[in-house]
Design a protein around this motif. Sequence first.
Motif, PDB file in Angstrom:
ATOM      1  N   MET A 299       0.825  -1.208   0.000  1.00 25.06           N
ATOM      2  CA  MET A 299       0.000   0.000   0.000  1.00 25.06           C
ATOM      3  C   MET A 299       0.860   1.259   0.000  1.00 25.06           C
ATOM      4  O   MET A 299       0.398   2.319  -0.401  1.00 25.06           O
ATOM      5  CB  MET A 299      -0.906   0.032   1.242  1.00 25.06           C
ATOM      6  N   GLY A 300       2.072   1.153   0.500  1.00 29.50           N
ATOM      7  CA  GLY A 300       2.985   2.291   0.487  1.00 29.50           C
ATOM      8  C   GLY A 300       2.709   3.278   1.600  1.00 29.50           C
ATOM      9  O   GLY A 300       2.198   2.937   2.673  1.00 29.50           O
ATOM     10  N   ASP A 301       2.998   4.549   1.329  1.00 28.44           N
ATOM     11  CA  ASP A 301       2.997   5.580   2.368  1.00 28.44           C
ATOM     12  C   ASP A 301       1.678   5.769   3.104  1.00 28.44           C
ATOM     13  O   ASP A 301       1.704   6.128   4.292  1.00 28.44           O
ATOM     14  CB  ASP A 301       3.444   6.918   1.778  1.00 28.44           C
ATOM     15  N   PRO A 302       0.513   5.585   2.476  1.00 30.09           N
ATOM     16  CA  PRO A 302      -0.714   5.761   3.259  1.00 30.09           C
ATOM     17  C   PRO A 302      -0.755   4.897   4.518  1.00 30.09           C
ATOM     18  O   PRO A 302      -1.318   5.294   5.530  1.00 30.09           O
ATOM     19  CB  PRO A 302      -1.825   5.370   2.274  1.00 30.09           C
ATOM     20  N   LEU A 303      -0.146   3.698   4.473  1.00 27.94           N
ATOM     21  CA  LEU A 303      -0.050   2.851   5.656  1.00 27.94           C
ATOM     22  C   LEU A 303       1.324   2.942   6.299  1.00 27.94           C
ATOM     23  O   LEU A 303       1.448   3.004   7.531  1.00 27.94           O
ATOM     24  CB  LEU A 303      -0.346   1.393   5.294  1.00 27.94           C
ATOM     25  N   LEU A 304       2.381   2.952   5.484  1.00 34.29           N
ATOM     26  CA  LEU A 304       3.739   2.890   6.041  1.00 34.29           C
ATOM     27  C   LEU A 304       4.107   4.142   6.833  1.00 34.29           C
ATOM     28  O   LEU A 304       4.812   4.054   7.843  1.00 34.29           O
ATOM     29  CB  LEU A 304       4.746   2.670   4.915  1.00 34.29           C
ATOM     30  N   ALA A 305       3.647   5.312   6.391  1.00 34.27           N
ATOM     31  CA  ALA A 305       4.006   6.538   7.107  1.00 34.27           C
ATOM     32  C   ALA A 305       3.464   6.529   8.539  1.00 34.27           C
ATOM     33  O   ALA A 305       4.220   6.735   9.493  1.00 34.27           O
ATOM     34  CB  ALA A 305       3.534   7.771   6.338  1.00 34.27           C
ATOM     35  N   PRO A 306       2.157   6.270   8.751  1.00 35.05           N
ATOM     36  CA  PRO A 306       1.696   6.206  10.147  1.00 35.05           C
ATOM     37  C   PRO A 306       2.276   5.012  10.896  1.00 35.05           C
ATOM     38  O   PRO A 306       2.486   5.086  12.117  1.00 35.05           O
ATOM     39  CB  PRO A 306       0.172   6.097  10.030  1.00 35.05           C
ATOM     40  N   LEU A 307       2.579   3.919  10.203  1.00 31.11           N
ATOM     41  CA  LEU A 307       3.161   2.760  10.882  1.00 31.11           C
ATOM     42  C   LEU A 307       4.552   3.083  11.408  1.00 31.11           C
ATOM     43  O   LEU A 307       4.897   2.723  12.547  1.00 31.11           O
ATOM     44  CB  LEU A 307       3.210   1.563   9.929  1.00 31.11           C
ATOM     45  N   ARG A 308       5.350   3.756  10.613  1.00 29.30           N
ATOM     46  CA  ARG A 308       6.690   4.120  11.079  1.00 29.30           C
ATOM     47  C   ARG A 308       6.606   5.081  12.268  1.00 29.30           C
ATOM     48  O   ARG A 308       7.419   5.001  13.194  1.00 29.30           O
ATOM     49  CB  ARG A 308       7.500   4.720   9.928  1.00 29.30           C
ATOM     50  N   GLU A 309       5.626   5.976  12.261  1.00 25.44           N
ATOM     51  CA  GLU A 309       5.443   6.871  13.410  1.00 25.44           C
ATOM     52  C   GLU A 309       5.078   6.080  14.663  1.00 25.44           C
ATOM     53  O   GLU A 309       5.614   6.336  15.754  1.00 25.44           O
ATOM     54  CB  GLU A 309       4.350   7.890  13.094  1.00 25.44           C
ATOM     55  N   GLU A 310       4.178   5.125  14.524  1.00 20.37           N
ATOM     56  CA  GLU A 310       3.763   4.326  15.674  1.00 20.37           C
ATOM     57  C   GLU A 310       4.919   3.467  16.195  1.00 20.37           C
ATOM     58  O   GLU A 310       5.116   3.336  17.407  1.00 20.37           O
ATOM     59  CB  GLU A 310       2.576   3.429  15.291  1.00 20.37           C
TER      60      GLU A 310
END
Length: 375
Positions: A299-310
Amino acid sequence: MTHPPASPTAAGPGAYVIGVDSGGSGLRVALGRVGLPGPLATTVCAEPVRTGPGGIDAGHLLDQLLPAARELLERAAGSSAEGAPEGEVAALAIGAAGMATLGERLRAELPGALADALGVRRLALAADAVTAYAGAVGQRPGAVVAGGTGMIALGTDLTEWRRADGWGHLLGDSGGGAWIGRAGLDAAMRAHDGRRGGSPALLDRLRAVFGPADELPGLLYPRSDRPAVLASFAPEVAACAGADPVAAGILRAAAGHIAEAAAAVCPTAASPTAAGPDDGGGGLGEDGEVALTGGLFRMGDPLLAPLREELAHLLPGARVTSAEGDPLTGALRIARALAAGDLRLPRHPTMLFVPLEHATGQRGGAAARDELRTG
């Protein structure tokens, strides 16, 4: 921690090894050599192995695996004038979906059958999460999150396994594809009804994919593959997330669930570890390595960006990486390590079972730990 000592009859570098990945899309088989990285050749059997009242059907798996293995061995023998004798297989590792809970017949029937048919000297039977771990991380301490239709996290300090989630779409798999798809469809139906929390954007996507919203229950509920149908809507949620706050919120919530599972299994610096030549530097760091594997993360950044923050919040010292290889790579790595007498991943009676080792009593340290701890 101590490891099982290297076998005095460890296979030479030219011996063949076989890795097998059995999942919902079929059976994949890879042939390699102990002393060479990667596979020599691979083949695919498109029919998934049957599962019945007695668990995974060992006979059906063998009906597909044996011809595929013989074909790979014949091809390898025909392309090389030297090396291991034709048909000699030093070790074979099978990773199978459902192995931990449905693999009793495999553990009972495969050791003898594979010894008779292929002369296999060493065998490992692993849950698919373990082969995903071996493919993603190798034999280093750390954690892997395998995300697709479902979601499971598995970690080890090389002493014991820790598991979080992977309980199926009714009891868990929180943050996985089916979970995201269901949350997206719920938001779409809320918009259809005029309830709070609805998303007109996701309602538009529901209609484009499935047709009229009020016909969706009739399409979904009779299906035996409901988790896959739900997961098929997850990319629509990701596509809407940039402009739709409801879709973005669903992915943030999914990221939170995934990060919590990773934090539950990731070994910390205080955990006992085992150093080795391919541990990638031998230490865990503050919170170890977390590798992401599976189609969910495409899915890329829509999921990975908040996942990396968490993950940065819950595991501030962790190294978040992409998987080095897939579960078939992991099965081949386990077979290669087993053949060389250097399998350092923890043995477990259902997660990573080495039957010949158990039969001969050649167990030590990590191999004697039979408890799978849940985070």
